[in-house]
Design a protein around this motif. Structure first.
Motif, PDB file in Angstrom:
ATOM      1  N   THR A 522       0.841  -1.107  -0.081  1.00 33.58           N
ATOM      2  CA  THR A 522      -0.076   0.177   0.253  1.00 33.58           C
ATOM      3  C   THR A 522       0.812   0.995  -0.096  1.00 33.58           C
ATOM      4  N   ASP A 523       0.410   2.337  -0.672  1.00 32.62           N
ATOM      5  CA  ASP A 523       0.795   3.490  -0.725  1.00 32.62           C
ATOM      6  C   ASP A 523       0.803   3.886   1.150  1.00 32.62           C
ATOM      7  N   PRO A 524       1.221   4.524   1.391  1.00 29.68           N
ATOM      8  CA  PRO A 524       1.550   5.420   3.166  1.00 29.68           C
ATOM      9  C   PRO A 524       1.113   6.460   3.471  1.00 29.68           C
ATOM     10  N   LEU A 525       0.901   7.810   1.458  1.00 34.66           N
ATOM     11  CA  LEU A 525       0.228   8.995   2.042  1.00 34.66           C
ATOM     12  C   LEU A 525      -1.605   8.612   1.398  1.00 34.66           C
ATOM     13  N   THR A 526      -1.650   7.816   0.394  1.00 37.02           N
ATOM     14  CA  THR A 526      -2.981   8.200   0.227  1.00 37.02           C
ATOM     15  C   THR A 526      -3.953   6.844   0.224  1.00 37.02           C
ATOM     16  N   GLY A 527      -3.016   5.500   1.449  1.00 34.67           N
ATOM     17  CA  GLY A 527      -3.742   4.292   1.780  1.00 34.67           C
ATOM     18  C   GLY A 527      -4.278   3.965   0.518  1.00 34.67           C
ATOM     19  N   LEU A 528      -3.751   3.913  -0.802  1.00 35.70           N
ATOM     20  CA  LEU A 528      -4.104   3.001  -2.088  1.00 35.70           C
ATOM     21  C   LEU A 528      -3.109   2.139  -1.992  1.00 35.70           C
ATOM     22  N   TRP A 529      -3.611   1.220  -3.217  1.00 33.79           N
ATOM     23  CA  TRP A 529      -2.380   0.141  -3.091  1.00 33.79           C
ATOM     24  C   TRP A 529      -0.859   0.809  -4.403  1.00 33.79           C
ATOM     25  N   ASN A 530       0.303   0.158  -4.166  1.00 30.69           N
ATOM     26  CA  ASN A 530       1.358   1.209  -4.459  1.00 30.69           C
ATOM     27  C   ASN A 530       1.083   0.269  -6.240  1.00 30.69           C
ATOM     28  N   TYR A 531       2.513   0.497  -6.501  1.00 31.36           N
ATOM     29  CA  TYR A 531       3.199  -0.477  -8.018  1.00 31.36           C
ATOM     30  C   TYR A 531       3.126  -1.764  -8.054  1.00 31.36           C
ATOM     31  N   ARG A 532       3.591  -1.770  -7.139  1.00 31.63           N
ATOM     32  CA  ARG A 532       3.797  -3.570  -6.955  1.00 31.63           C
ATOM     33  C   ARG A 532       2.804  -4.299  -7.341  1.00 31.63           C
ATOM     34  N   TYR A 533       1.939  -4.198  -6.336  1.00 34.78           N
ATOM     35  CA  TYR A 533       0.391  -4.521  -6.750  1.00 34.78           C
ATOM     36  C   TYR A 533      -0.181  -4.344  -7.594  1.00 34.78           C
ATOM     37  N   LEU A 534      -0.187  -3.715  -8.472  1.00 32.64           N
ATOM     38  CA  LEU A 534      -0.910  -2.646  -9.129  1.00 32.64           C
ATOM     39  C   LEU A 534      -0.178  -4.068 -10.305  1.00 32.64           C
ATOM     40  N   ARG A 535       1.404  -3.582 -10.847  1.00 32.87           N
ATOM     41  CA  ARG A 535       1.464  -4.976 -11.847  1.00 32.87           C
ATOM     42  C   ARG A 535       1.147  -7.204 -11.695  1.00 32.87           C
ATOM     43  N   GLU A 536       0.702  -7.146 -10.108  1.00 28.68           N
ATOM     44  CA  GLU A 536       0.072  -8.625 -10.168  1.00 28.68           C
ATOM     45  C   GLU A 536      -1.285  -8.772  -9.901  1.00 28.68           C
ATOM     46  N   SER A 537      -2.110  -7.291  -9.851  1.00 27.81           N
ATOM     47  CA  SER A 537      -3.577  -7.334 -10.363  1.00 27.81           C
ATOM     48  C   SER A 537      -3.746  -7.385 -11.191  1.00 27.81           C
ATOM     49  N   ILE A 538      -3.134  -6.565 -11.597  1.00 29.56           N
ATOM     50  CA  ILE A 538      -3.565  -6.260 -13.224  1.00 29.56           C
ATOM     51  C   ILE A 538      -3.164  -7.770 -14.002  1.00 29.56           C
ATOM     52  N   ARG A 539      -1.982  -8.046 -13.577  1.00 30.24           N
ATOM     53  CA  ARG A 539      -1.540  -9.987 -14.227  1.00 30.24           C
ATOM     54  C   ARG A 539      -2.742 -10.969 -13.925  1.00 30.24           C
ATOM     55  N   ARG A 540      -3.310 -10.560 -12.750  1.00 35.82           N
ATOM     56  CA  ARG A 540      -4.483 -11.428 -12.366  1.00 35.82           C
ATOM     57  C   ARG A 540      -5.921 -11.089 -12.683  1.00 35.82           C
ATOM     58  N   GLU A 541      -6.582 -10.079 -13.005  1.00 35.29           N
ATOM     59  CA  GLU A 541      -7.575 -10.139 -13.494  1.00 35.29           C
ATOM     60  C   GLU A 541      -7.671 -10.105 -15.000  1.00 35.29           C
TER      61      GLU A 541
END
Length: 787
Positions: A522-541
């Motif tokens: 997660t991104d500590p400022l916004t609380g959203l998922w970070n770029y590392r989890y983006l790569r994993e999530s877009i591949r899974r989706e």
């Protein structure tokens, strides 16, 4: 009679009796099974022959109908014969005169498919006694006014090849007889010459379609002619009985008798001698002589019995010491096992291993591991042997064992931090815990917390000790009903403390691991998922969308002129703007959608089961949510006004992989920036991507904005080889909007959008208060319980 004689006689009766009965049974069973299987094969072959002949007749009727319906029957007949669909076609007039016959037509008689009782014109009569040359089907020929002009007959050769095909299809020998002959005469056959006469004789002797058997061991069945099968056929199969079966069985019985006699005499002699010696040794032991030994003369059961007797008298005193040593070793091994299990993060597996090991080490009949959850309730994480121990009839242990802290035995252990053991009184009222006679329960706490709680209790504290124990306690390890109905002792309590310590370390390790995993994704400022989890999530989706034939929309977001905000108000204000923007994004997406901070002022949204039109609606809502309400920044006089540009790409229209779709969304974002910012654009559909239609029910009424609805076909203006035409108002390619949406509601507030048919969640469908969906907040990824 001596024991040796009785053993010999019994062995002969036991061996020879079943051998004789088995021989008779085998002989009768083989004969019955052989006849049954042969009869079944002939029945299946007869059904196959009828099906094959009926299929051929249906084909001939269809050919005759096609010729009769053609404008020029002669030309149609020549074409059908030339294509090999029929051997010949015969056309006659009402007077029976032949008006057309195919060249090279087979000679008569032709057997009519209608059966042996119906004749036909043009040489297809079935009443002749000659061999059948062809199988024919006949239909009437009419003019357009319905006047009969004659008949059309289609025929197929009945030759040795035809009979061979029937034999190959049925798997039996096939013989074709002359139709209407007074005596059986062979036309074509696949039988060998040495059995042909016997097969024909058996076929003539049989009545109807009864199965008969020849002297050579073949089973014969006569088939037809009949209405369903106009050909006179004889089917036969060879017997599967092995030759010389009876002689073989007699020889086996005689040989078995001789071997049985010799074996019985030898076994009786070998068996009785060790028994006599063992009986004498037992008498001496009964008189108190523990030094008695029996000589071991063999390695069979009697030899093992003698050796066991000798070990029993020699090692009786050493077993107590060995058992005590083994118990101490078991405790040491379990301690090492606990240290090993503490290094893994599968909490359910760790607790199950700990519970089973504790039950095995203490000799308990049942047990449970409970953890303290929110609200001060102990909930069973794993149980063993609790079936049938509940006051409620049919209750399940894993669901029923919920005990508030401070209530009952395990609740008091969790509240005070003091272990308890003892015997349960039958008169005590049930407290939600399982029924038992004896029990022992030990608390376990996080490393560093257990000592504090136990120390406070031991110092004589009352309320403060209870509060410290409840605060530090993670759970309770409880065991019930020790084997032998004895109460659990101090050794069992010490063993259980060891296992409880391992459980505490395991729970603490899992929680630390989960927190570290959450912080890494997660991104500590916004609380959203970070770029590392983006790569994993877009591949899974993308993999999920491809597997289920669904769509996945990717939105690339960028705050317009964010550098000016940092330069004008400072980076602290910029951080406030980014945090508030993330909060508004979470408020506009569904619970199943995923929001990421890619870096700086760049964000990415993944919208599963959403088409381009649905993504456009989300982009419009995001733009309005940012544009319409300024962001208040502390330490500055006025609010900060920002806008957002959005690029939209859809899988599989704009890319076949997650990276390609994300790059397409970035390109669309640049297009939105170039179009003046504060807007969105949809990526251009790549012409090199293979597309396929996904059928979705289309609505009957088009939306007021004129944009195509998801699942509704669109007539896209496309030049040959050129790209799809885009709507100049919104920049959405019609080919993208024409793709169907597969949006799935994830809550009761999710409703189909009236303009697109794509199901989108409302702004407040999945957010408590002003928060967003659970998937976009600062939570760890979905995973198994205890991970």
């Amino acid at each position: 009679m001596t024991l040796r004689g009785r053993l010999t006689a019994a062995f002969l009766v036991v061996v020879l009796g079943p051998v004789l009965l088995g021989a008779l049974f085998v002989a009768s069973t083989v004969a019955a099974v052989d006849r049954s299987r042969s009869t079944e094969r002939l029945a299946v072959a007869a059904s196959t022959v009828r099906t094959s002949v009926d299929a051929l007749c249906q084909q001939l009727r269809a050919i005759a109908d096609a010729v009769a319906l053609a404008a020029d029957p002669a030309v149609a007949a020549a074409q059908l014969v030339g294509r090999g669909l029929a051997a010949a076609v015969l056309i006659t007039d009402v007077a029976g005169q032949v008006t057309y016959v195919s060249p090279g037509a087979p000679s008569t008689p032709w057997q009519d498919c209608a059966g042996p009782t119906e004749g036909s014109n043009g040489g297809t009569s079935t009443g002749s006694t000659g061999p059948v040359r062809a199988l024919a089907a006949q239909v009437a020929l009419h003019d357009p006014a319905g006047t009969r002009l004659g008949t059309v007959t289609a025929a197929q050769l009945v030759d040795p090849a035809f009979v061979a095909r029937l034999a190959a299809v049925t798997g039996v020998a096939v013989t074709l007889l002359d139709s209407g002959a007074s005596a059986a005469r062979v036309t074509h056959t696949t039988e060998s010459r040495d059995v042909r006469d016997a097969v024909l004789a058996a076929a003539v002797a049989g009545s109807g379609e009864q199965v008969t058997e020849t002297d050579e061991g073949r089973y014969v069945r006569r088939l037809g002619p009949s209405d369903a099968q106009p050909l006179a056929l004889v089917l036969s199969v060879p017997s599967e009985r092995p030759p010389g079966l009876h002689a073989t069985l007699v020889g086996v019985v005689v040989l078995a008798g001789l071997l049985a006699v010799l074996t019985a005499w030898r076994l009786a002699r070998v068996t009785t001698r060790p028994l006599v010696e063992l009986a004498g040794a037992v008498d001496r032991v009964a008189q108190g002589d523990l030094t008695a030994r029996v000589p071991v003369r063999s390695r069979d059961e009697l030899g093992r019995l003698a050796a066991a007797f000798n070990r029993m008298t020699r090692e009786t005193g050493s077993y107590v010491t060995a058992l005590t040593s083994n118990r101490d070793q078991l405790r040491g091994h379990l301690a090492v096992l606990g240290d090993t299990l503490a290094s893994t993060h599968d909490l359910q597996r760790i607790l199950r291993v700990i519970l089973r090991s504790a039950i095995g080490a203490t000799g308990a009949r049942a047990g449970a591991v409970l953890l303290v959850e929110t609200g001060g309730v102990l909930v069973a994480q794993c149980t063993e042997g609790l079936d049938g121990r509940w006051p409620e009839e049919g209750a399940d242990g894993s669901q029923t064992l919920r005990v508030p802290v401070g209530v009952g035995v395990v609740g008091a252990v969790a509240a005070t931090g003091e272990p308890q053991r003892g015997r349960a009184e039958p008169t005590e009222a049930p407290t939600g815990e399982p029924r038992c006679r004896t029990y022992v329960a030990v608390p376990f706490a996080a490393p560093g917390g257990a000592a504090t709680a136990l120390g406070a209790t031991g110092a004589g504290g009352t309320g403060s000790a209870d509060e410290a124990g409840a605060a530090a306690a993670l759970g309770v390890l409880a065991l019930y009903d020790r084997l032998g109905a004895d109460e659990f002792d101090d050794d069992d309590l010490a063993t259980l403390r060891t296992f409880a310590g391992h459980a505490a370390v395991a729970v603490d390790n899992v929680r630390v691991h989960e927190e570290a995993q959450r912080l890494s994704l997660t991104d500590p400022l916004t609380g959203l998922w970070n770029y590392r989890y983006l790569r994993e999530s877009i591949r899974r989706e993308v993999e999920r969308a491809s597997r289920f034939g669904r769509m996945l929309s990717v939105l690339a977001l960028d705050l317009d002129r964010f550098k000016d905000v940092n330069d004008t108000y400072g980076h602290a204000a910029g951080d406030t703007v980014l945090a508030e923007f993330a909060r508004r994004v979470r408020g506009e997406i569904r619970e199943v959608d995923l929001a990421f901070r890619q870096g700086g002022e760049e964000f990415v949204l993944l919208l599963p089961e959403t088409d381009a039109r649905g993504a456009a609606i989300v982009a419009e809502r995001l733009g309005a949510a940012v544009r319409d309400t300024a962001i208040a920044v502390e330490a500055y006089a006025g609010p900060v006004l920002v806008t957002v540009s959005v690029g939209i790409a859809v899988f599989p229209d704009h890319g076949s992989t997650g990276r390609e779709v994300l790059e397409a969304a970035d390109d669309a974002l640049y297009a939105a920036k170039a179009a003046g910012r504060d807007t969105y654009r949809v990526a251009e559909v790549r012409s090199d991507l293979p597309t396929r239609e996904i059928p979705v029910l289309a609505c009957a009424v088009s939306p007021p904005d004129g944009l195509p609805r998801a699942g509704q076909p669109v007539q896209a203006a496309r030049e040959p080889g050129g790209p799809a035409r885009s709507d100049p108002a919104v920049g959405v390619p019609e080919s993208s909007l024409a793709r169907p949406a597969h949006a799935r509601p994830d809550s009761a507030d999710d409703t189909p959008d009236s303009a697109t048919g794509a199901v989108r969640a409302g702004p407040d469908a999945a957010r408590p208060g002003s928060g967003g969906g659970a998937s976009s907040g600062p939570h760890p990824p979905r995973q198994s319980r205890g991970r």
